[in-house]
Enzyme design. Structure first.
Site, PDB file in Angstrom:
ATOM      1  CB  SER A 106      -1.356   0.021   1.268  1.00 24.35           C
ATOM      2  OG  SER A 106      -2.454   0.685   0.985  1.00 24.35           O
ATOM      3  CG  ASP A 245      -2.948   4.371  -1.364  1.00 23.53           C
ATOM      4  OD1 ASP A 245      -3.017   3.572  -2.703  1.00 23.53           O
ATOM      5  OD2 ASP A 245      -2.704   3.172  -0.677  1.00 23.53           O
ATOM      6  CG  ASP A 247      -2.700  -0.441  -2.660  1.00 23.14           C
ATOM      7  OD1 ASP A 247      -3.281   0.419  -1.993  1.00 23.14           O
ATOM      8  OD2 ASP A 247      -3.349  -1.608  -2.122  1.00 23.14           O
ATOM      9  CG  ASP A 249      -6.007   1.281  -0.920  1.00 23.35           C
ATOM     10  OD1 ASP A 249      -4.965   1.750  -0.946  1.00 23.35           O
ATOM     11  OD2 ASP A 249      -6.210   0.225   0.133  1.00 23.35           O
TER      12      ASP A 249
END
Length: 450
Positions: A106, A245, A247, A249
């Site tokens: 993430s 960010d 990833d 989400d």
């Protein structure tokens, strides 16, 4: 059993240190394959699992290890390469697969990585399934016979499928023509997707953070470091900036003046727009970290509000329990269950833009009702066995702080789920008071845990 590896968002850690090692991830793939064949939909004779990843250099190694473990368990593997976490959730559901797996840490630096799972319905795996995978990890790996091994193939049209899905969540009667955007993909998984979505809906798009090299993910860019986006928006005289960010989400936005809008403010913009059109479908779920200013703004609109534990999976659980559709975190995770099964930065941005276009207003005006209280968060590293709830000095410091705030603020202590850290948060109307008590409590926690 107590879970040893799974935290609030899968398994995460430093690459090369247990458990983020190739041998463990191979065994994890095998264990997951064994469990998913028993518990997830998709056909018991030949279950299939989708694997996506972000842009970290370690993704190649971990992808190969997962693929080998799943194949040894008799599970087919579909590979999509770099894809946002919510894209994997969508594709898993759209392709009627048994499960989806994302290789990502993430918003963390490039030398961290992690593994998280989605069920065949595109939702986070239930705790009981993760516990079953951990139980399977304790058993020896017994490779299936050659005729029963899983196969692997690449899905070539995954990016196009996901772009069309994202566009479908934007109101059909609206467009983005005449809007100048700067989009920062954090050199992460949205680098080859996000700009296309907004451009195909009519916006003029300038890009930041769209040149991943395996090492620069989240580095001084993206939703966790929006300063570069602020400067770019002002320099290019853009209307808005949008940051994700690593990833994809999380979402943070910047207006033309360079002001930053966090998840609380953006969630309010979506909620208030839907409230006007009788489309809210219940209330809004936040977390223990949601700013009081957001809660008070919702109350003025008579929108019900509830707090879940910190973590998007807990927001999802509370939404499902209440039958509501909208929730999120101030970090930028926003969940719109009427659009997707999980938090999605691109979809969330489209919901904000749809609200602004639909109400013919600016982001500053749409979010003006949210008067954010000063909120200070201090991370205190402690010994792993430290129980702050049982310490007399910590409890006394909390009581003094709450008395000083006198009902006009909050104090929250919580243990990190991934490291030996106590997070101290103090929120109130006066920044000086908040800063004083946050530092005071943090010092007490530090001394008590020494």
């Amino acid at each position: 059993m107590t879970r040893k590896y799974f935290g609030t968002d899968g398994i995460r850690g430093k690459v090369g240190d247990a458990p983020i090692t190739p041998d463990f991830v191979l065994r994890l793939g095998y264990a997951a394959g064994k469990v998913l064949t028993r518990t997830c939909k998709g056909g018991a004779d030949r279950p299939a699992v989708l694997i996506g990843k972000d842009t970290r250099i370690s993704g190649y190694m971990l992808e190969s290890a997962l693929e080998a473990g799943l194949s040894a368990a008799g599970v087919d593997v579909l590979l999509v390469g770099p894809m946002p976490t919510p894209a994997v959730a969508y594709l898993t559901r759209a392709l009627r697969l048994s499960a989806g797996i994302v290789i990502s840490a993430s918003h963390n630096p490039y030398d961290d990585n992690g593994i998280k799972f989605f069920s065949g319905d595109g939702a986070k795996l239930p705790d009981k399934v993760e516990t079953a995978i951990e139980a399977e990890l304790a058993r020896p790996l017994q490779c299936r016979k050659s005729a029963q091994l899983g196969k692997a193939r690449r899905i070539d049209d995954a990016v196009g499928r996901y772009i069309e899905f994202c566009k479908s969540t934007f109101p059909a009667h609206l467009e983005l023509r005449g809007l100048n955007l700067v989009v920062d993909s954090a050199h992460g998984a949205t680098y080859h997707i996000a700009a296309h979505v907004f451009h195909e809906l009519g916006a003029d798009v300038a890009e930041l953070g769209n040149k991943p090299d395996g090492y620069n993910i989240n580095a001084a860019c993206g939703a966790t470091h929006p300063q570069a986006l602020q400067e770019a928006v002002k320099k290019q005289r853009a209307d808005l900036g949008i940051a994700f960010d690593g990833d994809g989400d999380r979402l943070v936005m910047v207006d033309g003046s360079g002001a930053i809008y966090d998840g609380d403010q953006l969630l309010y913009v979506i909620a208030s727009h839907r409230r006007k059109r009788d489309q809210l479908k219940g209330g809004v779920v936040g977390t223990l970290m949601t700013n009081l200013g957001m809660e008070h703004a919702l109350a003025r609109l008579k929108i019900p509000f509830a707090r879940a534990r910190v973590g998007d999976r807990y927001v999802l659980e509370m939404l499902q329990a209440k039958g509501w559709k909208l929730g999120g975190e101030n970090s930028g995770h926003i969940v719109c269950l009427d659009q997707h099964t999980t938090g999605d930065g691109i979809v969330s941005a489209l919901q904000v833009l749809g609200a602004l276009r639909g109400d013919k207003t600016s982001l500053a005006k749409a979010a003006a009702a949210v008067k954010l209280y000063p909120q200070i968060l201090i991370n205190v590293r402690t010994r792993r066995s430290f129980d702050f709830g049982a310490d007399r000095n910590v409890k006394q410091a909390l009581a003094r702080a709450e008395a000083a705030l006198d009902g006009n603020g909050r104090v929250l202590l919580r243990a990190s789920g991934t490291e030996p850290v106590i997070r101290v948060m103090v929120e109130g109307k006066s920044r000086s008071v908040v800063e004083h008590w946050a530092k005071t409590i943090a010092d007490v926690v530090c001394r008590a845990s020494a």
